[in-house]
Structures are given as C-alpha cells and as structure tokens.
Scaffold this active site. Sequence first.
Site, short mmCIF file in Angstrom:
data_model
loop_
_atom_site.label_atom_id
_atom_site.label_comp_id
_atom_site.label_asym_id
_atom_site.label_seq_id
_atom_site.Cartn_x
_atom_site.Cartn_y
_atom_site.Cartn_z
N GLY A 155 0.80 -1.23 0.00
CA GLY A 155 0.00 0.00 0.00
C GLY A 155 0.83 1.27 0.00
O GLY A 155 0.31 2.35 0.25
N LEU A 156 2.12 1.15 -0.31
CA LEU A 156 2.98 2.34 -0.28
C LEU A 156 3.40 2.79 -1.68
O LEU A 156 4.34 3.59 -1.83
CB LEU A 156 4.21 2.11 0.62
CG LEU A 156 3.88 1.78 2.08
CD1 LEU A 156 5.15 1.71 2.92
CD2 LEU A 156 2.91 2.79 2.69
N SER A 170 4.44 1.01 -4.57
CA SER A 170 5.58 0.47 -5.32
C SER A 170 5.28 0.35 -6.81
O SER A 170 6.15 0.65 -7.65
CB SER A 170 6.03 -0.88 -4.75
OG SER A 170 4.99 -1.82 -4.87
N SER A 171 4.08 -0.06 -7.18
CA SER A 171 3.81 -0.25 -8.61
C SER A 171 3.72 1.09 -9.34
O SER A 171 4.23 1.25 -10.45
CB SER A 171 2.57 -1.10 -8.85
OG SER A 171 1.41 -0.40 -8.46
N ALA A 172 3.10 2.08 -8.71
CA ALA A 172 3.02 3.40 -9.35
C ALA A 172 4.40 4.04 -9.45
O ALA A 172 4.73 4.70 -10.44
CB ALA A 172 2.07 4.31 -8.57
N ALA A 173 5.24 3.82 -8.42
CA ALA A 173 6.59 4.39 -8.46
C ALA A 173 7.41 3.74 -9.58
O ALA A 173 8.20 4.41 -10.25
CB ALA A 173 7.28 4.19 -7.11
N ASP A 185 -2.55 6.93 -6.83
CA ASP A 185 -1.16 6.53 -6.54
C ASP A 185 -0.19 7.16 -7.54
O ASP A 185 0.81 7.78 -7.15
CB ASP A 185 -1.02 5.00 -6.60
CG ASP A 185 -1.62 4.30 -5.39
OD1 ASP A 185 -2.28 4.97 -4.59
OD2 ASP A 185 -1.41 3.08 -5.27
#
Length: 313
Positions: free
Chosen positions: A105-106, A108-111, A152
């Site tokens: 939920g932090l 990672s995929s969008a980053a 995100d």
Amino acid sequence: MPAISVSSPGKTILFGEHAVVYGHPAIAVPLTSIHLKASFLGLPGQAAGTIRVRNANTGQDELLSDLAVDDPVRAALQYTADYVKVPRLSATEISISSTIPIASGLGSSAALASTLIRGFSRYLGFNLSDQQINDLSYEVEKIQHGTPSGIDNTVITYKQPIYYIKGQPVQFLKFRKAITIIVADTGIPSLTKETVAQVKADLDQQPKVVKPLLEQMGLIAKNAKKELCSGNIEEIGHLMTENQDLLKQLGVSCPELDKLVAAALSAGALGAKLCGSGKGGNIVAVVHPEDAEKIKSELLANGAVSALIARVE
Ligand code: PMV
C-alpha cells in the site's frame, strides 16, 4: 546517450482509499524516505534494440523482449517509446532498485511506472511534463490493477500532497502546519486488485450498506482537507480514526491492522487507520512529533515488521 538516473518517492493515503475509486475525494502524500530508483546506461557495441533490465531487489537480469507483454516494466518502456515516437532504440541497460516494500500500500507499482517513464523519456532526449508522465503511468497502472483511481500515480509523479477526485484536475495541498506521521507494516501482502474487486462485489450485492460507507469516507476526506489547511492536528487525528471505523465496516481491515491501529492509539497517536487497499500492508498514524519515537516502538512491539516516521508539509 548520456547515462541518467531518476527516482520517485513512495506514498501513503491519509484519507479516502476505496471511496476514491467511486468518485469520492481522497488525500495522499508522498513518502520521501522510501524511493524507487532507475538508471539508464548505453551499451556501446551491442546490437540496437537490446534492452537489458536488471532489478537489484529481485536479482532479475533479463532482456526486455523476454518479458511478458503485460509486464509493467515492459509496458512502461514500450508506452514511453511509442509516445515519444522513437522507433529504433540503441542498446541500453536499465537498473532498478527500490526501498518501497511491494504489495504494502505504499505505491511500489506506481513508483515503478512513473520512474521508468520519466527516466526513459529523458534518456531518449524528451523532457515530458509531469502531466504527460502521470497520464502514461496511469495506463501502466491499469494493466496491473484493472480500475485504479489514479491517486497513486498522481501523488508519486507530482511528489506533493494531493486532494484527489478521479477524473478531475488534481489539487495540490498546502498544509498550514507540517504533520508527523508513522507508517507501520503488518508484513502481510496487500493485494490491491483483489481487495478492490471484493469492495465492488459487496457494493453490487449490498448497495444500501456499502454506498453510504463510501459516501461518509468522501465527506471525511473533504473535512480533513479543511483541517489540514487550517492546521488542526487533533481533528485530523479524529477524522483518521473515523475513517478506519468505516474501512473496517467495509471489510478491508484485518486483525493485524486492527492491532496496530489500537497500539498506535493507546500509545498516544492522535488518530490511525489502515492505508492503501488493506487486508494487510500498512497503517498510518498521525502523532505529536515528541511522541513519535515512543509510538513507533509500541508498534514494533505489537507486530509491525517495520515502521517509519515522516514529516509531511
Ligand atoms: O495500491 P494501494 O494498496 O496503495 O491502494 C490504492 C488505493 C485504492 O483506493 C484501494 C485503489 C485505487 O485505485 O485508488
């Protein structure tokens, strides 16, 4: 082409996850103490079109052409090359490393999407705007999550606190006072696609129960925006805990998240809730700065596998 390196922060959602998928407002902030980095380096002497992808976290070392078409790395690089219209790519090595835990939920995929798009476009000689990078990142997010709200990729691409309503121009928030938050991890993977699908199924089956929960979360986010902009930290805490009660009723919390929320509150946090899609992943708590270390220790003593303190302004 000169080597380049770019990075993006992680993020946490302070208010409104899940409700944001249905058009309600939500608030998210970047977490700059965790980040994902990508470097792009030419490979002179190797055949044009050779793109090698290395991931320091997973040990991955593969040719781009060997990745599945829907692999997010392949999608991000392909969308970028198509967008800037570079048909023939010179041989390149792309190295990825990240301190953003995955499935927690932090962001990672969008980053990953945002960083690759920003870095690859720059490496190819194009200076895309944040909006262009964000739009492309959203397309990559769709492959992974199906129906992402876009919150995100937006908070991560713009690297600023945002008030976000799906389909509307993003509003950047200026907090009256910096807030101190603690983000603590249950260590349980949080699977966004599954949790979002569960909420959708529940909404379809029990609209009279689920719709009001989502609406109330939207109202909380709206009120929280006012409080953040006027610096009322106590009220921000109350709203956060109210948001958690609604998330629990929505069925996206779990005993481990509840335990961390309770531990944060009994150690003196002003408010706490799960953040992201839930069923695992992290909680976020808003705290007085002087209490942060003590509350962090309590969270670690109550099952958190890691916890970080961040100041957000
Ligand atoms: O991917 P996560 O765990 O950070 O969750 C994103 C927030 C959701 O509202 C649950 C989904 C979305 O697309 O907004």
